[in-house]
Scaffold this motif. Structure first.
Motif, short mmCIF file in Angstrom:
data_model
loop_
_atom_site.label_atom_id
_atom_site.label_comp_id
_atom_site.label_asym_id
_atom_site.label_seq_id
_atom_site.Cartn_x
_atom_site.Cartn_y
_atom_site.Cartn_z
N ILE A 190 0.84 -1.20 0.00
CA ILE A 190 0.00 0.00 0.00
C ILE A 190 0.87 1.25 0.00
O ILE A 190 0.67 2.18 -0.79
CB ILE A 190 -0.95 -0.01 1.22
N LEU A 191 1.87 1.28 0.87
CA LEU A 191 2.75 2.46 0.94
C LEU A 191 3.52 2.64 -0.36
O LEU A 191 3.82 3.76 -0.77
CB LEU A 191 3.72 2.31 2.12
N GLY A 192 3.81 1.52 -1.03
CA GLY A 192 4.54 1.60 -2.29
C GLY A 192 3.73 2.17 -3.44
O GLY A 192 4.29 2.50 -4.49
N LEU A 193 2.41 2.30 -3.25
CA LEU A 193 1.57 2.87 -4.30
C LEU A 193 1.70 4.39 -4.40
O LEU A 193 1.30 4.98 -5.40
CB LEU A 193 0.10 2.50 -4.06
N ARG A 229 -9.50 -1.88 6.22
CA ARG A 229 -8.92 -2.25 7.52
C ARG A 229 -7.43 -1.99 7.54
O ARG A 229 -6.89 -1.51 8.54
CB ARG A 229 -9.21 -3.72 7.82
N TYR A 230 -6.75 -2.29 6.43
CA TYR A 230 -5.32 -2.01 6.37
C TYR A 230 -5.06 -0.51 6.49
O TYR A 230 -4.15 -0.07 7.20
CB TYR A 230 -4.73 -2.52 5.05
N PHE A 231 -5.88 0.29 5.79
CA PHE A 231 -5.71 1.74 5.86
C PHE A 231 -5.92 2.23 7.29
O PHE A 231 -5.18 3.09 7.78
CB PHE A 231 -6.67 2.44 4.91
N GLY A 232 -6.93 1.70 7.97
CA GLY A 232 -7.18 2.10 9.35
C GLY A 232 -6.01 1.78 10.25
O GLY A 232 -5.63 2.60 11.11
N SER A 233 -5.40 0.61 10.07
CA SER A 233 -4.24 0.23 10.88
C SER A 233 -3.04 1.13 10.58
O SER A 233 -2.30 1.52 11.48
CB SER A 233 -3.88 -1.24 10.62
N GLY A 242 0.46 5.78 12.39
CA GLY A 242 1.13 7.00 11.97
C GLY A 242 1.79 6.92 10.61
O GLY A 242 2.51 7.82 10.20
N LEU A 243 1.53 5.82 9.88
CA LEU A 243 2.13 5.66 8.55
C LEU A 243 1.31 6.35 7.46
O LEU A 243 1.83 6.63 6.39
CB LEU A 243 2.29 4.18 8.23
N LEU A 244 0.03 6.56 7.72
CA LEU A 244 -0.84 7.29 6.80
C LEU A 244 -1.62 8.34 7.57
O LEU A 244 -1.84 8.21 8.78
CB LEU A 244 -1.83 6.35 6.09
#
Length: 260
Positions: free
Chosen positions: A20-23, A49-53, A58-60
């Motif tokens: 996800i971060l690589g996008l 759910r991944y985005f919420g985590s 603090g990564l997004l």
């Protein structure tokens, strides 16, 4: 080889998070759950759910309008370990040196970390026998001058409001007033009564918005915080010129440019 205490699910979660971060790319600074789900071949509820985590870690962070996500403060804090890769840090040193010399004060640059500004560069005025400075790597408190300008201009204003709300009592009101002034004028100040240390902060913008904050640091005698004196104007000029190099000068409020 898999670590003894790690489950396959844990490994998959780390893999998905990195995907996800690589996008994110320079031409795609914002990302929606729908776009990520399509590109990774996941269903939306799983991706959400991944985005919420990632937000919780603090990564997004949510974008200004809440419809998408942007890289979070923890990524910036980790990136501070490789400062040469950040344009603002590459371009800032001559501006900080000139600012310290003109004002005869310490000049500092901070980037936003996991929950506040992290000091990344400091230039001191060596002509003074006594120097008031700040340690590189120090995370500044929420009521600091540099944090106030971040809170005034950061994209995720919901997060900014939560940070202001985390301060108790009368301090919360003073912080909210300081953030509001920073939003109008582009400048913020603070005075630590117990040490008599003062600071004035200004935002540094790139094309996308605030990317750093710049400050001068002194004492109540060398840097009064209740008036816009010469040091304030010098700081405003330095922050504006650095932002201009980064293509972000148009983000400054009108009251700020009146100081230039």
């Amino acid at each position: 080889m898999t670590e003894p205490g790690a489950s396959q699910g844990d490994i998959q979660a780390v893999t998905r998070a990195s995907q996800i971060l690589g996008l994110f790319r320079p031409d795609r600074p914002l990302l929606t759950v729908a776009d990520a789900a399509t590109e990774l071949g996941l269903n939306r509820s799983t991706t959400h759910r991944y985005f919420g985590s990632l937000v919780s870690a603090g990564l997004l962070e949510r974008s200004r309008d809440g419809s998408a996500f942007v890289p979070g403060g923890l990524l910036v804090q980790l990136g501070a370990f490789s400062l040469g890769r950040r344009a603002v840090v590459d371009l800032a040193p001559p501006h900080l040196v000139a600012l310290a010399r003109r004002t005869r004060l310490s000049a500092a640059l901070s980037l936003w970390g996991a929950s506040g500004p992290v000091v990344t560069r400091v230039e001191e005025d060596n002509s003074n026998p006594v120097v008031v400075t700040v340690r590189i790597g120090h995370q500044l408190p929420v009521d600091s001058a540099q944090c106030q300008v971040f809170l005034a201009f950061m994209a995720d204003q919901l997060r900014a409001e939560r940070l202001v709300s985390s301060v108790a009592g009368a301090e919360r009101r003073r912080l909210a007033e300081g953030v509001a002034r920073a939003r109008d004028t582009g400048l913020a100040s603070t005075h630590l009564l117990d040490s008599d240390i003062t600071a004035v902060g200004a935002p540094v913008f790139d094309e996308s918005g605030i990317c750093a904050s710049m400050a001068v640091i002194g004492t109540a005698r060398t840097l009064p915080v209740d008036t816009t004196g010469a040091a304030w104007r010098d700081l405003a000029g330095a922050a504006y010129e650095l932002s201009k190099e980064l293509g972000g000068e148009h983000h400054f409020p009108q009251d700020f440019t009146a100081l230039l």
